[in-house]
Every structure is written in C-alpha cells, then in structure tokens.
Design a protein around this motif. Sequence first.
Motif, PDB file in Angstrom:
ATOM      1  N   LEU A 178      -0.328   8.637   7.069  1.00 14.20           N
ATOM      2  CA  LEU A 178      -1.161   9.772   6.691  1.00 14.20           C
ATOM      3  C   LEU A 178      -1.207   9.946   5.176  1.00 14.20           C
ATOM      4  O   LEU A 178      -2.276  10.130   4.594  1.00 14.20           O
ATOM      5  N   LEU A 179      -0.045   9.864   4.517  1.00 10.52           N
ATOM      6  CA  LEU A 179      -0.007  10.037   3.060  1.00 10.52           C
ATOM      7  C   LEU A 179      -0.781   8.930   2.351  1.00 10.52           C
ATOM      8  O   LEU A 179      -1.494   9.190   1.377  1.00 10.52           O
ATOM      9  N   TRP A 180      -0.667   7.697   2.842  1.00  5.27           N
ATOM     10  CA  TRP A 180      -1.428   6.590   2.244  1.00  5.27           C
ATOM     11  C   TRP A 180      -2.927   6.832   2.429  1.00  5.27           C
ATOM     12  O   TRP A 180      -3.713   6.669   1.501  1.00  5.27           O
ATOM     13  N   GLU A 181      -3.331   7.239   3.631  1.00  9.58           N
ATOM     14  CA  GLU A 181      -4.758   7.460   3.888  1.00  9.58           C
ATOM     15  C   GLU A 181      -5.313   8.568   2.990  1.00  9.58           C
ATOM     16  O   GLU A 181      -6.400   8.432   2.423  1.00  9.58           O
ATOM     17  N   LYS A 182      -4.577   9.652   2.843  1.00 12.61           N
ATOM     18  CA  LYS A 182      -5.032  10.761   1.985  1.00 12.61           C
ATOM     19  C   LYS A 182      -5.143  10.292   0.532  1.00 12.61           C
ATOM     20  O   LYS A 182      -6.095  10.640  -0.166  1.00 12.61           O
ATOM     21  N   HIS A 183      -4.178   9.510   0.078  1.00 14.59           N
ATOM     22  CA  HIS A 183      -4.191   8.970  -1.284  1.00 14.59           C
ATOM     23  C   HIS A 183      -5.404   8.058  -1.482  1.00 14.59           C
ATOM     24  O   HIS A 183      -6.150   8.183  -2.459  1.00 14.59           O
ATOM     25  N   PHE A 234      30.770   6.921  -5.631  1.00 15.54           N
ATOM     26  CA  PHE A 234      30.383   7.797  -4.521  1.00 15.54           C
ATOM     27  C   PHE A 234      30.545   7.062  -3.187  1.00 15.54           C
ATOM     28  O   PHE A 234      30.246   5.885  -3.074  1.00 15.54           O
ATOM     29  N   ASP A 235      31.015   7.806  -2.172  1.00 14.26           N
ATOM     30  CA  ASP A 235      31.228   7.213  -0.845  1.00 14.26           C
ATOM     31  C   ASP A 235      29.917   6.871  -0.137  1.00 14.26           C
ATOM     32  O   ASP A 235      29.732   5.776   0.354  1.00 14.26           O
ATOM     33  N   ASP A 236      29.030   7.821  -0.027  1.00  8.08           N
ATOM     34  CA  ASP A 236      27.764   7.590   0.674  1.00  8.08           C
ATOM     35  C   ASP A 236      26.646   8.325  -0.078  1.00  8.08           C
ATOM     36  O   ASP A 236      26.145   9.354   0.373  1.00  8.08           O
ATOM     37  N   PRO A 237      26.244   7.790  -1.235  1.00  4.26           N
ATOM     38  CA  PRO A 237      25.259   8.499  -2.060  1.00  4.26           C
ATOM     39  C   PRO A 237      23.872   8.519  -1.415  1.00  4.26           C
ATOM     40  O   PRO A 237      23.510   7.616  -0.678  1.00  4.26           O
ATOM     41  N   VAL A 238      23.138   9.576  -1.706  1.00  3.77           N
ATOM     42  CA  VAL A 238      21.750   9.691  -1.269  1.00  3.77           C
ATOM     43  C   VAL A 238      20.890   9.980  -2.492  1.00  3.77           C
ATOM     44  O   VAL A 238      21.379  10.468  -3.514  1.00  3.77           O
ATOM     45  N   CYS A 239      19.607   9.674  -2.374  1.00  5.83           N
ATOM     46  CA  CYS A 239      18.678   9.972  -3.462  1.00  5.83           C
ATOM     47  C   CYS A 239      17.345  10.411  -2.868  1.00  5.83           C
ATOM     48  O   CYS A 239      17.028  10.097  -1.723  1.00  5.83           O
ATOM     49  N   LYS A 240      16.607  11.137  -3.664  1.00  4.78           N
ATOM     50  CA  LYS A 240      15.306  11.628  -3.224  1.00  4.78           C
ATOM     51  C   LYS A 240      14.327  10.458  -3.182  1.00  4.78           C
ATOM     52  O   LYS A 240      14.273   9.642  -4.110  1.00  4.78           O
ATOM     53  N   LEU A 241      13.560  10.383  -2.097  1.00  2.00           N
ATOM     54  CA  LEU A 241      12.545   9.341  -1.958  1.00  2.00           C
ATOM     55  C   LEU A 241      11.418   9.625  -2.937  1.00  2.00           C
ATOM     56  O   LEU A 241      10.786  10.679  -2.873  1.00  2.00           O
ATOM     57  N   ARG A 242      11.193   8.706  -3.864  1.00  2.00           N
ATOM     58  CA  ARG A 242      10.179   8.886  -4.902  1.00  2.00           C
ATOM     59  C   ARG A 242       8.823   8.339  -4.483  1.00  2.00           C
ATOM     60  O   ARG A 242       7.792   8.933  -4.747  1.00  2.00           O
ATOM     61  N   LEU A 243       8.827   7.193  -3.813  1.00  2.00           N
ATOM     62  CA  LEU A 243       7.591   6.558  -3.370  1.00  2.00           C
ATOM     63  C   LEU A 243       7.536   6.551  -1.851  1.00  2.00           C
ATOM     64  O   LEU A 243       8.560   6.446  -1.184  1.00  2.00           O
ATOM     65  N   ASN A 244       6.327   6.645  -1.332  1.00  2.00           N
ATOM     66  CA  ASN A 244       6.120   6.561   0.112  1.00  2.00           C
ATOM     67  C   ASN A 244       6.737   5.257   0.624  1.00  2.00           C
ATOM     68  O   ASN A 244       6.821   4.276  -0.107  1.00  2.00           O
ATOM     69  N   LEU A 245       7.163   5.259   1.851  1.00  2.00           N
ATOM     70  CA  LEU A 245       7.910   4.121   2.377  1.00  2.00           C
ATOM     71  C   LEU A 245       7.476   3.823   3.805  1.00  2.00           C
ATOM     72  O   LEU A 245       7.329   4.732   4.621  1.00  2.00           O
ATOM     73  N   TYR A 246       7.230   2.549   4.090  1.00  4.27           N
ATOM     74  CA  TYR A 246       6.937   2.135   5.459  1.00  4.27           C
ATOM     75  C   TYR A 246       8.054   2.664   6.349  1.00  4.27           C
ATOM     76  O   TYR A 246       9.221   2.569   6.014  1.00  4.27           O
ATOM     77  N   ALA A 276       0.786  -1.234   0.000  1.00  2.00           N
ATOM     78  CA  ALA A 276       0.000   0.000   0.000  1.00  2.00           C
ATOM     79  C   ALA A 276       0.818   1.283   0.000  1.00  2.00           C
ATOM     80  O   ALA A 276       0.686   2.106  -0.911  1.00  2.00           O
ATOM     81  N   TYR A 277       1.644   1.486   1.010  1.00  5.61           N
ATOM     82  CA  TYR A 277       2.315   2.773   1.141  1.00  5.61           C
ATOM     83  C   TYR A 277       3.120   3.135  -0.104  1.00  5.61           C
ATOM     84  O   TYR A 277       3.184   4.298  -0.487  1.00  5.61           O
ATOM     85  N   THR A 278       3.740   2.148  -0.726  1.00  5.37           N
ATOM     86  CA  THR A 278       4.595   2.434  -1.879  1.00  5.37           C
ATOM     87  C   THR A 278       3.795   2.732  -3.145  1.00  5.37           C
ATOM     88  O   THR A 278       4.382   3.028  -4.177  1.00  5.37           O
ATOM     89  N   GLN A 279       2.472   2.718  -3.076  1.00  2.00           N
ATOM     90  CA  GLN A 279       1.652   3.129  -4.216  1.00  2.00           C
ATOM     91  C   GLN A 279       1.543   4.659  -4.299  1.00  2.00           C
ATOM     92  O   GLN A 279       1.061   5.195  -5.282  1.00  2.00           O
ATOM     93  N   VAL A 280       2.013   5.337  -3.277  1.00  2.00           N
ATOM     94  CA  VAL A 280       1.919   6.802  -3.214  1.00  2.00           C
ATOM     95  C   VAL A 280       3.191   7.433  -3.772  1.00  2.00           C
ATOM     96  O   VAL A 280       4.291   7.150  -3.294  1.00  2.00           O
TER      97      VAL A 280
END
Length: 172
Positions: free
Chosen positions: A86-91, A67-79, A34-38
């Motif tokens: 809240l984001l899952w419920e609103k969706h 890269f030593d410690d790469p980061v990336c923007k969270l694209r999908l909601n995550l448990y 569920a959460y990752t559908q957002v």
Amino acid sequence: EQGTSASHIAAAKFMDAMARFPGNDGEDADATSAYTQVVMDEMHDYHDVETWISLPPDHRPKSWAKFDDPVCKLRLNLYGHPLAGLLWEKHSTKILLSEGFEKVKGWECLFVHKEQKLFVSVYVDDYKMAGCKANLKAMWTRLGKKLELDSPVSLHNSTYLGCQQECVTVPA
C-alpha cells in the motif's frame, strides 16, 4: 495488502495495442528495489504507527555490540511489512500525479497524460508506458528523477504480468 489496486490484463493488452498505432511505441521498466524507495516518515497520511526492527548481528554497526538485543526505527519501507504494498502504491501514484498523469476512471492501474499523449499501466513495480513515441524517452527521464527505474525495454519483446511479448512481422 488488500488496500492495493489490482492490475488488469485488459489494461496490459490495451497498452500493447496502443504501442502499435502509427507514431506510437511502448516500453516497460521495473522500479529497482521498489518498496525500499519509500521513506516511512513521509507516509504519515497512510499510517501513523512507527515500526521498530531488530537487525541480524552481522548487519549491526560495531558500536551496537554492547547491546543485547538492539532495535532501530524502520527508515525505509520493507518487503514483508504489513503495509509495504500500500505504501509503495501511494508513493508511486503520488509521483505519477505530480508529473501530470491522471487516473483513468474504472481502471485502478491505468494513468493517462493527456498533454504528452501517453498511458502508463502500473503493476506493483512494473511500469508499462505506451503512446506518442516522441514523448516516451523524456517521460521516462522525468519519472527516473523521482523513481529509481531500470532502463526501459521495448514492449514488442518483453515480459509483463508473466506474459512474453514478441513482435512478429507479418508479410504483406
């Protein structure tokens, strides 16, 4: 998480009763992962802070090896994200409303579709639908176009909110 709605056992029992009226039935289905559908970028009405994460080395693309410690923007909601529930419920609510359901006053988890004569009770990723038997399948199909759902199962032999439902026929 305190921004999310509670589910009520009374609503679940109402759905069980509704499913047993003549001409009615009921089914329940889970939203898959569920959460990752957002998609996070689509939820700016509810949050305005980007979330950046680091991936374990075995989940990183090979191109990130430099890269030593790469980061990336969270694209999908995550448990585990502070706003995940809240984001899952609103969706989920947005989708139900877009399909003609209305919130039932006084019942945070309950929605009614007056035209289709259906009710749906939602507890996180569990959807319990009851009402006019002739309209159930089409409504699951409509919702399935906007939500990834498991195949619905009969309310008469299922588990919802940890309660096992078992339909017993009483001799006349």
